[in-house]
Write a protein that holds these residues in place. Structure first.
Motif, mmCIF file in Angstrom:
data_model
loop_
_atom_site.group_PDB
_atom_site.id
_atom_site.type_symbol
_atom_site.label_atom_id
_atom_site.label_comp_id
_atom_site.label_asym_id
_atom_site.label_seq_id
_atom_site.Cartn_x
_atom_site.Cartn_y
_atom_site.Cartn_z
ATOM 1 N N SER A 48 -4.714 -11.755 -0.864
ATOM 2 C CA SER A 48 -4.562 -10.321 -1.152
ATOM 3 C C SER A 48 -3.794 -9.582 -0.057
ATOM 4 O O SER A 48 -3.457 -8.423 -0.226
ATOM 5 N N GLY A 49 -3.526 -10.243 1.074
ATOM 6 C CA GLY A 49 -2.583 -9.672 2.047
ATOM 7 C C GLY A 49 -3.196 -8.830 3.139
ATOM 8 O O GLY A 49 -2.546 -7.913 3.668
ATOM 9 N N ARG A 50 -4.420 -9.121 3.513
ATOM 10 C CA ARG A 50 -5.070 -8.325 4.551
ATOM 11 C C ARG A 50 -4.382 -8.509 5.906
ATOM 12 O O ARG A 50 -3.983 -9.622 6.272
ATOM 13 N N GLU A 71 3.476 -6.363 -0.048
ATOM 14 C CA GLU A 71 2.435 -5.550 0.595
ATOM 15 C C GLU A 71 1.145 -5.653 -0.219
ATOM 16 O O GLU A 71 1.177 -6.047 -1.392
ATOM 17 N N VAL A 72 0.059 -5.217 0.396
ATOM 18 C CA VAL A 72 -1.245 -5.300 -0.273
ATOM 19 C C VAL A 72 -1.224 -4.626 -1.648
ATOM 20 O O VAL A 72 -1.651 -5.208 -2.655
ATOM 21 N N ASP A 73 -0.708 -3.382 -1.691
ATOM 22 C CA ASP A 73 -0.735 -2.660 -2.967
ATOM 23 C C ASP A 73 0.248 -3.248 -3.974
ATOM 24 O O ASP A 73 0.007 -3.210 -5.183
ATOM 25 N N ALA A 76 -1.501 -6.043 -5.602
ATOM 26 C CA ALA A 76 -2.451 -5.533 -6.599
ATOM 27 C C ALA A 76 -1.705 -5.192 -7.885
ATOM 28 O O ALA A 76 -2.155 -5.522 -8.986
ATOM 29 N N ALA A 77 -0.540 -4.547 -7.735
ATOM 30 C CA ALA A 77 0.249 -4.199 -8.916
ATOM 31 C C ALA A 77 0.727 -5.460 -9.629
ATOM 32 O O ALA A 77 0.815 -5.496 -10.857
#
Ligand SMILES: Nc1ncnc2c1ncn2[C@@H]1O[C@H](COP(=O)(O)OP(=O)(O)O)[C@@H](O)[C@H]1O
Ligand SMILES: [Mg+2]
Lengths: 250, 449
Positions: A48-50, A71-73, A76-77
């Motif tokens: 998830s890219g933390r 990127e994290v978001d 998610a997208a």
């Protein structure tokens, strides 16, 4: 489909993931089991890219998209959803406001229109009812003062609303009594779908009685040591991890 | 050089003394007022501008910050239109349905001021200039009485130079539904010093919302020195709110002196957005038991803005309660200081006093300092204080971004949540909503940078 190849990652300078390879085709549910500290949560954070989780080698793609570049978001997208082992409390942000921002953000990124408030409320209330989440709780700040069970239900509610293509569930069973475990599992099972893959992380076999996996993998010291069908979970329950992880002594 | 005690006067200090000589003849007031002014300027000559070694000014070295003394604004009214007021206040604050009392560059603007008919008998307003020319007995006996700090440098300047302001009476048992909106607008293109003083008397059993808005039309580097003396009689209730959005180069020195009577309830709030340098002094004195004060505020600072909130809460009688909650958001090289002094006098048993100040730093170069000061001389009391300074929580940010929210959205939600806790203490829903929108706009402005 999630495709992980030879994934290595460090956290705070220590090597935690040591070459994970794993494929979860769409429609399948895979379980990852392993002792505490084996790197299960680390894998979920790397996917998830933390921040602070550094990939040193290997690849991870979701439906052909290179996750590690995003990127994290953006991940998610692209469809990555992580149901947290310990969901964070967000004081001052009402649950329904949080949910609306989350949904509208991913909708926007996926090229869909934002939902109107009435449509959004209908959607959330419908899904909340299915998961036994009370309406009142949606007005409260997210996770603040929620019981362990309420927090986990809320994670699944978010998952249901955001319609991800990869669901990662990190010890969703921890801290749940049997009734909550059943509702949460029903919620997860309802989301099983031919265009979605799921990665269910658990320390105990119990959850897998309710969310029956297609495959089970044993993770130890940052590497998958053994893979099998759903019956592997039962064997692990009986004989413990030792038998399956002694390869790492070699 | 010898280690003498005489400190070299600064340009600003010399300028102030000279300006007093030049303008005193034109300042309003009878002999009694003139005496107050003369005494004040003598005290100022002794004290000078406050600097870091003066405890109450630890975080604001006014002596080095105030480079020059601007020319005092004159008594002529620079008229503005209602449309300009609308522009400076924004639709929400202009549209509160409030009574308007307007001052333009420190001078009362009768044209734009009105008390709405349905509450006309409940609020009386006279300009300070008029009051000073013929001060009534109550005025003389209450003047300058609420300030517990004796060496009030900036207060002496206010007394010396005060030109105009609002003298307001909320009559006995009046329950005002409409806010009384004091609007201070700087319109002038030239830099000017504005010295205002307000007296608000809330009579027994009366309740009111009093909003002070400090706004600007163009962006003058006004130097404002404003004092509000507010007295709550027995059973009075006041929501006292300040909106400070002065021009970007302005300085704003504000002092609230509040005296609280028996069974009275004071709720103060200050929103600080503007000015290069702002100093908010709040002095609260409890004179009657079973009374309470809730004081809170939000400051949103960026660029090189400096803001200081210094409070003195003096519990002098038994059974009183005070609460403070201040939230400051700082970006760029913004700096803020908070000093909260709580004094519980020997007679003030059963005092319940709590104070919190929180700073949120959005950049590495921003700074937030907080210092509590407790002086407790009674034993049966509950007193608490706390201060924090920190960044946005990484774990929360990760959690929210994992749900698809952009960094901007996450920051906006978390910062609004942070300041929201203070905004919630504003009872007037319209003002609360207006302030919340301003905070949103401030955050929006940041992301446009
Ligand atoms: N921030 C960190 N810095 C250093 N080591 C860490 C950090 N976080 C986790 N670890 C270590 O990584 C290993 C794997 O942890 P984790 O992925 O949480 O295991 P699991 O979820 O399987 O119990 C553990 O040995 C843990 O101590
Ligand atoms: Mg874990």
């Amino acid at each position: 489909m999630l495709k992980i190849e030879n994934l290595h990652a460090t956290v705070g300078g220590s090597q935690i993931l040591r070459g994970i390879s794993l494929e979860i085709p769409n429609g399948e549910v895979h379980a990852i089991m392993g002792p505490n500290g084996s790197g299960k949560s680390t894998l979920s954070y790397v996917l998830s890219g933390r921040d602070g989780y550094e990939v040193t080698q290997g690849t991870a793609t979701l439906n052909g998209i290179n996750l590690l570049d995003l990127e994290v978001d953006e991940r998610a997208a692209a469809g990555v959803f992580l149901a947290f082992q310990y969901p964070h409390e967000i004081p001052g942000v009402a649950t329904f406001i949080f949910l609306r921002h989350a949904l509208n953000s991913v909708r926007k990124a996926r090229g869909d229109e934002e939902l109107s408030t009435p449509d959004f409320m209908r959607l959330v209330k419908g899904k909340a009812a299915e998961l036994g989440v009370k309406d009142e709780i949606l007005k409260r700040p997210l996770n603040v003062g929620f019981s362990g069970g309420e927090k986990k239900r809320m994670e699944i509610l978010q998952m249901a609303i955001l319609e991800p293509s990869l669901c990662i569930l990190d010890e969703t069973d921890s801290g749940l009594d049997i009734d909550a475990l059943k509702t949460v599992s029903q919620g997860v099972n309802a989301l099983r779908s031919p265009d979605r893959s799921m990665l269910v992380i658990t320390h105990y076999q119990r959850l897998l009685d309710y969310i029956v996996p297609d495959k089970v993998h044993v993770l130890s010291k940052g590497k998958i040591r053994h893979s099998g069908g759903k019956e592997l979970a039962l064997e692990l329950e009986k004989s413990g991890y030792a038998e399956f992880v002694d390869e790492d002594a070699a | 050089m010898t280690a003498g005690t005489t400190i070299q006067k600064t340009d600003a200090e010399l300028g102030l003394a000279r300006q007093f000589d030049e303008t005193r003849a034109n300042l309003p007031g009878n002999d009694w007022v003139r005496e107050q002014r003369e005494e004040a300027i003598r005290t100022f000559a002794r004290l000078g501008l406050p600097h870091r070694r003066v405890e109450a000014w630890k975080y604001t070295d006014l002596r080095s910050m105030l480079k020059d003394a601007k020319t005092p604004a004159d008594a002529d009214l620079n008229s503005v239109t209602d449309a300009e007021l609308y522009q400076a206040l924004g639709a929400d604050l202009h549209g509160l349905g409030a009574h308007h009392i307007v001052f333009v560059d420190g001078v009362y603007d009768e044209e734009n001021s009105f008390i709405i008919g349905d509450e006309a008998g409940l609020v009386h307003m006279t300009s300070l200039a008029e009051t000073l020319n013929n001060p009534p007995e109550w005025f003389k006996s209450n003047f300058n009485k609420v300030n517990p700090r004796q060496d009030d440098h900036v207060g002496t300047l206010n007394t010396a130079f005060m030109r105009d302001g609002a003298v307001i009476e909320i009559v006995k048992d009046a329950r005002l539904k409409r806010p009384v909106h004091l609007i201070f607008i700087s319109s002038s293109k030239s830099a000017e010093a504005i010295t205002e003083r307000h007296f608000i008397h809330v009579a027994q059993g009366a309740s009111a919302t009093i909003l002070e808005s400090y706004v600007h039309l163009r962006a003058p580097d006004t130097q404002r020195n404003s004092v509000t003396e507010l007295k709550l009689e027995t059973g009075a209730k006041v929501n006292h709110i300040k909106f400070q959005h002065e021009g970007a180069k302005a300085s704003h020195l504000s002092n609230w002196m509040v005296s609280i009577g028996e069974n009275a309830n004071y709720r103060g709030f200050q929103l600080t957005i503007g000015a290069k340098v702002s100093r908010n002094t709040i002095n609260v004195n409890f004179h009657g038991s079973h009374s309470q004060a809730d004081i809170s505020g939000v400051a949103l600072l960026w660029d090189e803005q400096h803001s200081d909130t210094t409070m003195d809460i003096v519990h002098g009688v038994p059974n009183t309660l005070s609460r403070e909650l201040f939230k400051t958001v700082l970006d760029d090289r913004g700096r803020a200081g908070f000093q909260g002094k709580l004094v519980v006098k020997p007679d003030a048993q059963k005092t319940d006093a709590k104070q919190m100040a929180h700073g949120m730093l959005l950049s590495e170069t921003a700074e937030f300092d907080a210092k509590p000061e407790l002086e407790i001389y009674a034993d049966d009391v509950v007193c608490g204080h706390g201060a924090t300074s920190g960044q946005l929580d990484e774990d929360m940010m990760f959690y929210m971004r994992q749900r698809g929210m952009s960094m901007d959205t996450v920051q906006t939600l978390l910062i609004l949540a942070f300041v929201g806790e203070a905004f919630e203490l504003i009872e007037d829903e319209d003002i609360r909503a207006a302030f919340t929108k301003m905070a949103e706009a401030w955050l929006g402005g940041k992301s446009d940078e």
